[in-house]
Design a protein around this motif. Structure first.
Motif, PDB file in Angstrom:
ATOM      1  N   GLN A  60      -3.448  76.535  84.657  1.00 53.25           N
ATOM      2  CA  GLN A  60      -2.504  76.149  85.578  1.00 53.25           C
ATOM      3  C   GLN A  60      -1.376  75.126  84.800  1.00 53.25           C
ATOM      4  O   GLN A  60      -2.149  74.584  84.087  1.00 53.25           O
ATOM      5  N   ILE A  61      -0.394  74.900  85.406  1.00 51.37           N
ATOM      6  CA  ILE A  61       0.634  73.876  84.879  1.00 51.37           C
ATOM      7  C   ILE A  61       0.625  72.906  85.779  1.00 51.37           C
ATOM      8  O   ILE A  61       0.973  72.897  87.096  1.00 51.37           O
ATOM      9  N   ARG A  62       0.919  71.611  85.252  1.00 42.95           N
ATOM     10  CA  ARG A  62       1.075  70.518  86.117  1.00 42.95           C
ATOM     11  C   ARG A  62       2.301  69.698  85.359  1.00 42.95           C
ATOM     12  O   ARG A  62       2.241  69.261  84.261  1.00 42.95           O
ATOM     13  N   VAL A  63       3.170  69.430  86.162  1.00 39.34           N
ATOM     14  CA  VAL A  63       4.382  68.644  85.620  1.00 39.34           C
ATOM     15  C   VAL A  63       4.099  67.249  86.486  1.00 39.34           C
ATOM     16  O   VAL A  63       3.815  66.891  87.455  1.00 39.34           O
ATOM     17  N   TYR A  64       4.360  66.248  85.859  1.00 42.66           N
ATOM     18  CA  TYR A  64       4.373  64.687  86.423  1.00 42.66           C
ATOM     19  C   TYR A  64       5.359  63.749  85.873  1.00 42.66           C
ATOM     20  O   TYR A  64       5.886  64.001  84.537  1.00 42.66           O
ATOM     21  N   GLU A  65       5.474  62.693  86.105  1.00 47.37           N
ATOM     22  CA  GLU A  65       6.623  61.485  85.692  1.00 47.37           C
ATOM     23  C   GLU A  65       5.717  60.434  85.970  1.00 47.37           C
ATOM     24  O   GLU A  65       5.225  60.171  87.275  1.00 47.37           O
ATOM     25  N   TYR A  66       6.117  59.535  84.990  1.00 51.42           N
ATOM     26  CA  TYR A  66       5.729  58.057  85.136  1.00 51.42           C
ATOM     27  C   TYR A  66       6.659  57.275  85.967  1.00 51.42           C
ATOM     28  O   TYR A  66       7.823  57.677  85.855  1.00 51.42           O
ATOM     29  N   ASP A  67       6.392  56.410  86.847  1.00 52.00           N
ATOM     30  CA  ASP A  67       7.587  55.746  87.605  1.00 52.00           C
ATOM     31  C   ASP A  67       7.121  54.110  87.314  1.00 52.00           C
ATOM     32  O   ASP A  67       6.209  53.481  87.932  1.00 52.00           O
ATOM     33  N   ALA A  68       8.351  53.589  86.744  1.00 52.68           N
ATOM     34  CA  ALA A  68       8.386  51.985  86.440  1.00 52.68           C
ATOM     35  C   ALA A  68       8.311  51.406  87.636  1.00 52.68           C
ATOM     36  O   ALA A  68       7.535  50.365  87.698  1.00 52.68           O
ATOM     37  N   ASP A  69       8.632  51.904  88.868  1.00 56.70           N
ATOM     38  CA  ASP A  69       8.754  51.079  90.036  1.00 56.70           C
ATOM     39  C   ASP A  69       7.435  50.693  90.663  1.00 56.70           C
ATOM     40  O   ASP A  69       7.241  49.768  91.405  1.00 56.70           O
ATOM     41  N   THR A  70       6.340  51.785  90.705  1.00 55.17           N
ATOM     42  CA  THR A  70       5.363  51.624  90.879  1.00 55.17           C
ATOM     43  C   THR A  70       4.232  51.268  90.183  1.00 55.17           C
ATOM     44  O   THR A  70       2.934  51.773  90.327  1.00 55.17           O
ATOM     45  N   GLY A  71       4.660  50.803  88.852  1.00 58.68           N
ATOM     46  CA  GLY A  71       3.273  50.568  88.058  1.00 58.68           C
ATOM     47  C   GLY A  71       2.757  51.786  87.420  1.00 58.68           C
ATOM     48  O   GLY A  71       1.331  51.750  87.285  1.00 58.68           O
ATOM     49  N   HIS A  72       3.336  52.670  86.895  1.00 61.23           N
ATOM     50  CA  HIS A  72       2.789  53.633  86.566  1.00 61.23           C
ATOM     51  C   HIS A  72       2.007  54.973  87.116  1.00 61.23           C
ATOM     52  O   HIS A  72       1.511  55.630  86.964  1.00 61.23           O
ATOM     53  N   VAL A  73       2.232  54.788  88.670  1.00 59.74           N
ATOM     54  CA  VAL A  73       1.875  55.931  89.375  1.00 59.74           C
ATOM     55  C   VAL A  73       2.772  57.261  89.244  1.00 59.74           C
ATOM     56  O   VAL A  73       3.778  56.895  89.111  1.00 59.74           O
ATOM     57  N   LYS A  74       2.053  58.228  89.183  1.00 60.09           N
ATOM     58  CA  LYS A  74       3.090  59.357  88.900  1.00 60.09           C
ATOM     59  C   LYS A  74       3.216  60.368  90.114  1.00 60.09           C
ATOM     60  O   LYS A  74       2.216  60.588  90.611  1.00 60.09           O
ATOM     61  N   ASP A  75       4.460  60.924  90.303  1.00 62.96           N
ATOM     62  CA  ASP A  75       4.847  61.892  91.024  1.00 62.96           C
ATOM     63  C   ASP A  75       4.066  62.917  90.240  1.00 62.96           C
ATOM     64  O   ASP A  75       4.308  63.332  88.938  1.00 62.96           O
ATOM     65  N   SER A  76       3.784  64.258  90.994  1.00 59.99           N
ATOM     66  CA  SER A  76       3.295  65.454  90.158  1.00 59.99           C
ATOM     67  C   SER A  76       3.498  66.652  91.102  1.00 59.99           C
ATOM     68  O   SER A  76       3.635  66.504  92.232  1.00 59.99           O
ATOM     69  N   SER A  77       3.364  67.657  90.497  1.00 60.47           N
ATOM     70  CA  SER A  77       3.394  69.298  91.059  1.00 60.47           C
ATOM     71  C   SER A  77       2.664  69.864  90.237  1.00 60.47           C
ATOM     72  O   SER A  77       2.975  70.236  89.072  1.00 60.47           O
ATOM     73  N   THR A  78       2.040  70.815  90.890  1.00 63.60           N
ATOM     74  CA  THR A  78       1.187  71.790  90.265  1.00 63.60           C
ATOM     75  C   THR A  78       1.260  73.401  90.741  1.00 63.60           C
ATOM     76  O   THR A  78       1.573  73.623  91.719  1.00 63.60           O
ATOM     77  N   THR A  79       1.296  74.222  89.567  1.00 57.50           N
ATOM     78  CA  THR A  79       1.772  75.507  89.801  1.00 57.50           C
ATOM     79  C   THR A  79       0.321  76.175  90.514  1.00 57.50           C
ATOM     80  O   THR A  79      -0.678  75.626  90.469  1.00 57.50           O
ATOM     81  N   ARG A  80       0.534  77.483  91.004  1.00 57.51           N
ATOM     82  CA  ARG A  80      -0.394  78.161  91.246  1.00 57.51           C
ATOM     83  C   ARG A  80      -1.805  78.306  90.249  1.00 57.51           C
ATOM     84  O   ARG A  80      -0.894  78.576  88.938  1.00 57.51           O
TER      85      ARG A  80
END
Length: 157
Positions: free
Chosen positions: A129-149
Motif C-alpha cells: 500500500q502507498i501513502r503520500v503525506y506532507e508536513y505543514d508548517a502552519d500546524t506544527g508538523h501535522v501532516k495531510d495524507s492519502s493512502t491507496t487501496r
C-alpha cells in the motif's frame, strides 16, 4: 523418414525442457496508483501527489516506481515543507513493514521526482500500500495524507 524426423523433434523438445530453454519465465504483474492529499484538510497552503506502479515478480519480490510532487496551494504560496511517500508491506504471516521511499522537498512545482527500487524478501508478500503525506508548517508538523487501496500480490492469492 517421418519416424526419424518425429523422434528428432521430440528429442529436441525434451532437451529444451530439461535445460530450461523455451520455458517462459514467470511474467511480472504491474498495478498503477495515483493519489493526492487535499487542499484544506488542515487548512494549509500545499498538497502532496504521488503516482506510479507496483510490479510483482512472484511471491517474494516487487519493484516500486514512484513519482512524487509537492504542489503549492491555489494562491501560489507553499507551506515550507515537502511531500513524502511511504510504502507499507504486509506479509502472508501477518507481519508488516513500512518505510519512506520517495520525497520532493525542494519547493513546490508541477514536475514529479521519480524513485525506483527492486525489493526482495524472505517472506511471501500479501499486499503493498502507498501513502503520500506532507508536513505543514502552519500546524506544527501535522501532516495531510492519502493512502491507496491495498495492491494485492497475485502470486500469493
Amino acid at each position: 523418414m517421418k519416424k526419424l524426423l518425429k523422434a528428432a523433434l521430440v528429442g529436441t523438445m525434451s532437451t529444451g525442457l530439461l535445460l530450461g530453454v523455451g520455458v517462459p519465465a514467470q511474467a511480472s504483474q504491474s498495478y498503477g496508483f495515483n493519489t493526492a492529499t487535499t487542499y484544506g484538510q488542515y487548512n494549509n497552503d500545499g498538497q502532496a501527489h504521488t503516482k506510479g506502479t507496483i510490479t510483482y515478480h512472484g511471491k517474494y519480490a516487487f519493484t516500486y516506481n514512484v513519482g512524487v510532487r509537492d504542489l503549492c496551494g491555489p494562491d501560489g504560496r507553499g507551506d515550507g515543507y515537502g511531500a513524502y511517500v511511504q510504502i507499507m508491506i504486509r506479509h502472508m504471516d501477518g507481519t508488516s513493514k513500512a518505510g519512506n521511499v520517495a520525497h520532493d522537498n525542494n519547493g513546490c512545482g508541477t514536475t514529479f521526482r521519480w524513485f525506483k527500487e527492486y525489493n526482495k524478501f524472505g517472506k511471501k508478500i500479501r499486499w503493498v500500500q502507498i501513502r503520500v503525506y506532507e508536513y505543514d508548517a502552519d500546524t506544527g508538523h501535522v501532516k495531510d495524507s492519502s493512502t491507496t487501496r491495498r495492491i494485492d500480490n497475485p502470486y500469493t492469492g
